[in-house]
Design an enzyme around this catalytic site. Sequence first.
Site, PDB file in Angstrom:
ATOM      1  N   ASN A   9      26.260 -58.351   8.569  1.00  0.00           N
ATOM      2  CA  ASN A   9      26.387 -57.450   9.712  1.00  0.00           C
ATOM      3  C   ASN A   9      25.273 -57.792  10.695  1.00  0.00           C
ATOM      4  O   ASN A   9      24.117 -57.467  10.454  1.00  0.00           O
ATOM      5  CB  ASN A   9      26.272 -55.996   9.223  1.00  0.00           C
ATOM      6  CG  ASN A   9      26.210 -55.003  10.371  1.00  0.00           C
ATOM      7  OD1 ASN A   9      26.487 -55.345  11.523  1.00  0.00           O
ATOM      8  ND2 ASN A   9      25.850 -53.764  10.066  1.00  0.00           N
ATOM      9  N   LYS A  11      24.736 -56.559  13.489  1.00  0.00           N
ATOM     10  CA  LYS A  11      24.372 -55.417  14.336  1.00  0.00           C
ATOM     11  C   LYS A  11      24.358 -55.868  15.809  1.00  0.00           C
ATOM     12  O   LYS A  11      25.145 -56.741  16.171  1.00  0.00           O
ATOM     13  CB  LYS A  11      23.043 -54.809  13.877  1.00  0.00           C
ATOM     14  CG  LYS A  11      23.070 -54.522  12.362  1.00  0.00           C
ATOM     15  CD  LYS A  11      21.955 -53.699  11.855  1.00  0.00           C
ATOM     16  CE  LYS A  11      22.154 -53.462  10.366  1.00  0.00           C
ATOM     17  NZ  LYS A  11      21.157 -52.545   9.809  1.00  0.00           N
ATOM     18  N   HIS A  95      29.191 -46.849   9.501  1.00  0.00           N
ATOM     19  CA  HIS A  95      27.832 -47.330   9.228  1.00  0.00           C
ATOM     20  C   HIS A  95      26.834 -46.212   9.559  1.00  0.00           C
ATOM     21  O   HIS A  95      27.045 -45.450  10.509  1.00  0.00           O
ATOM     22  CB  HIS A  95      27.549 -48.580  10.070  1.00  0.00           C
ATOM     23  CG  HIS A  95      26.292 -49.275   9.629  1.00  0.00           C
ATOM     24  ND1 HIS A  95      25.048 -48.820   9.968  1.00  0.00           N
ATOM     25  CD2 HIS A  95      26.097 -50.370   8.844  1.00  0.00           C
ATOM     26  CE1 HIS A  95      24.127 -49.618   9.425  1.00  0.00           C
ATOM     27  NE2 HIS A  95      24.740 -50.569   8.739  1.00  0.00           N
ATOM     28  N   GLU A  97      24.128 -46.227  11.035  1.00  0.00           N
ATOM     29  CA  GLU A  97      23.629 -46.250  12.414  1.00  0.00           C
ATOM     30  C   GLU A  97      24.630 -45.597  13.362  1.00  0.00           C
ATOM     31  O   GLU A  97      24.257 -44.947  14.336  1.00  0.00           O
ATOM     32  CB  GLU A  97      23.318 -47.701  12.823  1.00  0.00           C
ATOM     33  CG  GLU A  97      22.056 -48.192  12.116  1.00  0.00           C
ATOM     34  CD  GLU A  97      21.971 -49.679  11.876  1.00  0.00           C
ATOM     35  OE1 GLU A  97      22.719 -50.445  12.503  1.00  0.00           O
ATOM     36  OE2 GLU A  97      21.146 -50.072  11.030  1.00  0.00           O
ATOM     37  N   GLU A 167      25.128 -47.987   1.236  1.00  0.00           N
ATOM     38  CA  GLU A 167      23.907 -48.392   1.933  1.00  0.00           C
ATOM     39  C   GLU A 167      22.987 -47.182   2.050  1.00  0.00           C
ATOM     40  O   GLU A 167      23.136 -46.374   2.991  1.00  0.00           O
ATOM     41  CB  GLU A 167      24.225 -48.897   3.342  1.00  0.00           C
ATOM     42  CG  GLU A 167      25.115 -50.115   3.380  1.00  0.00           C
ATOM     43  CD  GLU A 167      24.958 -50.879   4.688  1.00  0.00           C
ATOM     44  OE1 GLU A 167      24.585 -52.041   4.623  1.00  0.00           O
ATOM     45  OE2 GLU A 167      25.181 -50.287   5.757  1.00  0.00           O
ATOM     46  N   GLY A 173      16.898 -51.916   6.705  1.00  0.00           N
ATOM     47  CA  GLY A 173      15.908 -52.469   7.633  1.00  0.00           C
ATOM     48  C   GLY A 173      14.477 -52.102   7.305  1.00  0.00           C
ATOM     49  O   GLY A 173      13.581 -52.272   8.127  1.00  0.00           O
ATOM     50  N   SER A 211      18.327 -53.945   2.861  1.00  0.00           N
ATOM     51  CA  SER A 211      17.252 -54.888   2.537  1.00  0.00           C
ATOM     52  C   SER A 211      17.615 -55.859   1.422  1.00  0.00           C
ATOM     53  O   SER A 211      16.778 -56.200   0.588  1.00  0.00           O
ATOM     54  CB  SER A 211      15.957 -54.126   2.216  1.00  0.00           C
ATOM     55  OG  SER A 211      15.522 -53.404   3.359  1.00  0.00           O
TER      56      SER A 211
HETATM   57  P1  13P Z   1      19.295 -54.754   6.345  1.00  0.00           P
HETATM   58  O1  13P Z   1      19.822 -55.794   5.386  1.00  0.00           O
HETATM   59  O2  13P Z   1      18.620 -55.324   7.536  1.00  0.00           O
HETATM   60  O3  13P Z   1      18.463 -53.743   5.602  1.00  0.00           O
HETATM   61  O4  13P Z   1      20.572 -53.957   6.913  1.00  0.00           O
HETATM   62  C1  13P Z   1      21.527 -53.470   6.031  1.00  0.00           C
HETATM   63  C2  13P Z   1      22.702 -52.984   6.796  1.00  0.00           C
HETATM   64  O5  13P Z   1      22.640 -51.973   7.463  1.00  0.00           O
HETATM   65  C3  13P Z   1      23.922 -53.785   6.753  1.00  0.00           C
HETATM   66  O6  13P Z   1      24.992 -53.098   7.289  1.00  0.00           O
END
Ligand code: 13P
Length: 254
Positions: A9, A11, A95, A97, A167, A173, A211
């Site tokens: 992803n 983002k 997601h 976010e 997640e 992150g 992560s």
């Molecule tokens: P990270 O791997 O940067 O922690 O992000 C995970 C994520 O949100 C994937 O959708």
Amino acid sequence: MRRKIVAGNWKMNGSKDLVQQLVGSVRSEAESLDNGVEVVIIPPAIYVSDVVAQAGERLMVGVQNVGQWSSGAYTGEIAAGMAKDQGCTYALVGHSERRQLFGETDDEVAAKVESLVASGLVAVVCVGETLEQREAGRAEAVVAAQVKAALANMAADQWGRVVVAYEPVWAIGTGKTATAEDAQAMHASIRQVLAEMSAPAESISLLYGGSVKADNAAALFAEPDIDGGLIGGASLKADDFVSICQAMPASTTS
Ligand code: 13P
């Protein structure tokens, strides 16, 4: 046999240059993988067709979000059918976010899932608890409620187009990964929830995200109910992403 999937992803990151550099090298490395893993790239929607053009047969492509409608006066939105039309196979939905920054509700997530599966895409339904919820001992209940709400409207013949990605919000992150044991426990709990919903729980792929890096992927993927990963930051570097794809053992799932 469950599909084993590693999805990157991106983002809101990337550029035409990154597509050129990264997708070609991931594709050529993926062509030599013999562990059966499905490798998916999920760039910002505006780069989907550039990624599709580079992806060849080996890589799958997805979008990070769709609107819940099939067409109409919804400025700025894209429809599931459009993503399919451009060559996407997968779409993220719900997601954290999107839930946290854009106020996406469980009802919207459910409507988007419906639209995705009706369009023939695989919906990767993202769920996960906050740190506060985990510390209050509510992680499993929160995630179970998200799974039930997102998949409330599934018809019996649509489950093949569903993947669930766990997640934990506190792991995204942050460099803090759930331990393999904790992630496994949550995945087993999600599978139990799916079984209670009369879904074919044993055949639905469950991904872990938060992560995931080259050095922790193998331990996570070795767990019996972890069928792959949803990778953020580490998917933006070809070497790291390919190492994660390589960390999938050939016999993880049955
Ligand atoms: P990270 O791997 O940067 O922690 O992000 C995970 C994520 O949100 C994937 O959708």
